[in-house]
Design an enzyme around this catalytic site. Structure first.
Site, PDB file in Angstrom:
ATOM      1  N   CYS A  73       0.866  -1.182   0.000  1.00  0.00           N
ATOM      2  CA  CYS A  73       0.000   0.000   0.000  1.00  0.00           C
ATOM      3  C   CYS A  73       0.898   1.226   0.000  1.00  0.00           C
ATOM      4  O   CYS A  73       1.585   1.502   0.986  1.00  0.00           O
ATOM      5  CB  CYS A  73      -0.928   0.008   1.211  1.00  0.00           C
ATOM      6  SG  CYS A  73      -2.032   1.451   1.236  1.00  0.00           S
ATOM      7  N   HIS A 149      -2.523  -5.085 -10.256  1.00  0.00           N
ATOM      8  CA  HIS A 149      -3.423  -4.060 -10.764  1.00  0.00           C
ATOM      9  C   HIS A 149      -3.741  -4.294 -12.232  1.00  0.00           C
ATOM     10  O   HIS A 149      -2.891  -4.747 -13.011  1.00  0.00           O
ATOM     11  CB  HIS A 149      -2.784  -2.670 -10.643  1.00  0.00           C
ATOM     12  CG  HIS A 149      -2.715  -2.148  -9.253  1.00  0.00           C
ATOM     13  ND1 HIS A 149      -3.687  -1.331  -8.712  1.00  0.00           N
ATOM     14  CD2 HIS A 149      -1.789  -2.315  -8.282  1.00  0.00           C
ATOM     15  CE1 HIS A 149      -3.346  -1.020  -7.467  1.00  0.00           C
ATOM     16  NE2 HIS A 149      -2.206  -1.613  -7.184  1.00  0.00           N
ATOM     17  N   GLU A 197     -10.275  -0.869  -5.063  1.00  0.00           N
ATOM     18  CA  GLU A 197      -9.276  -1.679  -4.381  1.00  0.00           C
ATOM     19  C   GLU A 197      -9.880  -3.004  -3.938  1.00  0.00           C
ATOM     20  O   GLU A 197     -10.964  -3.039  -3.355  1.00  0.00           O
ATOM     21  CB  GLU A 197      -8.725  -0.939  -3.156  1.00  0.00           C
ATOM     22  CG  GLU A 197      -7.837   0.244  -3.487  1.00  0.00           C
ATOM     23  CD  GLU A 197      -7.043   0.695  -2.290  1.00  0.00           C
ATOM     24  OE1 GLU A 197      -6.415  -0.172  -1.634  1.00  0.00           O
ATOM     25  OE2 GLU A 197      -7.040   1.902  -1.994  1.00  0.00           O
ATOM     26  N   CYS A 206      -5.257   5.809  -4.269  1.00  0.00           N
ATOM     27  CA  CYS A 206      -4.552   4.531  -4.140  1.00  0.00           C
ATOM     28  C   CYS A 206      -3.127   4.740  -4.617  1.00  0.00           C
ATOM     29  O   CYS A 206      -2.904   5.014  -5.808  1.00  0.00           O
ATOM     30  CB  CYS A 206      -5.249   3.448  -4.957  1.00  0.00           C
ATOM     31  SG  CYS A 206      -4.392   1.845  -4.911  1.00  0.00           S
ATOM     32  N   GLY A 209      -1.997   2.021  -6.993  1.00  0.00           N
ATOM     33  CA  GLY A 209      -2.772   2.210  -8.213  1.00  0.00           C
ATOM     34  C   GLY A 209      -2.222   3.338  -9.062  1.00  0.00           C
ATOM     35  O   GLY A 209      -2.148   3.237 -10.289  1.00  0.00           O
TER      36      GLY A 209
END
Length: 266
Positions: A73, A149, A197, A206, A209
């Site tokens: 993260c 992703h 997410e 994100c 992301g």
């Protein structure tokens, strides 16, 4: 049992951060779900546990609100660096380095991975682009930046019902570990992004992301590094060149510190 925690966020992507470097903390899935609950708990997009590191200054463990662990993260990593000052962070997604300059935190992530078994995808297939489609979303780039992703580029971001398509794509059998879903619009080299997410749903920002999307945009020659990635919560600056690490730069905000009675959540 009273548990001390910090409430932090990166561009509105919010976290419960628990510093367990001196006092070990053992959390189960039910406790994580209770803490993350926005009505009856503290509420957050992810719960973060900071522990002593073996290969780095600290180790960061991550759980989504559904109680399942996550491997990386980016926004949380900036918060951990801001809170602890640790220059290195050990995660399931790889070793991160970080530094705070003024009110911004820079995080360096390992190079992105693109092979189908590194995402992972169930069957051998090209990933740049991926020959799959869900309604109006098709041919995404698949990128692993510590977690997996998909990045879809569209002409009109606001026309995409990501709240409906996101959970369908996340849980598609093609992705055995589920997947994060990014939809991006690029204008004049600047990226506007929304992310679904896995295990958390729609978020205001994100970090990984943004990294995956910038990598995909640079790879498709839609943008030049460094890339500004604008999300509902704000903007991150992402730098990357093929074969190199990813550099993410943005803010990290400490909201408050509190104590919660874990017995009350049982």
């Amino acid at each position: 049992m009273k548990l001390r925690f910090h409430k932090m966020h990166g561009l509105g992507n919010d976290f419960i951060v628990i510093d367990a470097r001196r006092q070990p903390v053992d959390l189960g899935g039910a406790q994580v779900r209770a803490l993350c609950d926005r009505r009856e708990g503290v509420g957050c997009d992810q719960l973060i546990l900071i522990e002593p590191g073996e290969k780095a200054e600290v180790r960061m463990r991550i759980w989504n609100p559904d109680g399942k662990p996550a491997s990386a993260c980016g926004n949380a990593a900036r918060c951990v660096v801001s809170l602890t000052g640790a220059p290195t962070i050990e995660t399931e997604g790889g070793l991160l380095t970080g530094v705070t300059v003024d009110d911004m935190v820079s995080i360096e992530l390992p190079p992105p991975r693109f092979a189908h078994d590194q995402i992972p995808i169930a069957d051998p297939v090209d990933t740049r682009p991926l020959p799959m489609a869900w309604d109006q979303l098709s041919a995404p780039d698949a990128v692993n930046v510590g977690n997996p992703h998909l990045v879809f580029f569209v002409d009109d971001l606001d026309a995409v019902p990501l709240g409906d398509l996101g959970p369908r794509i996340e849980t598609d059998p093609a992705f055995p570990d589920r997947i994060n879903v990014n939809v991006a619009e690029v204008n004049d080299g600047k990226v506007r992004l929304r992310t679904w997410e896995r295990g958390a749903g729609l978020t205001r920002a994100c970090g990984t992301g943004a990294c995956a999307t910038a990598v995909a945009a640079i790879g498709r020659k839609l943008a030049i590094s460094p890339v500004e990635v604008e999300m509902d919560g704000g903007t991150l600056e992402i730098s990357w060149a093929p074969g190199q690490n990813i550099l993410m730069r943005g803010p990290a905000t400490h909201v408050f510190t509190g104590d919660i009675d874990m017995d009350a959540l049982a």
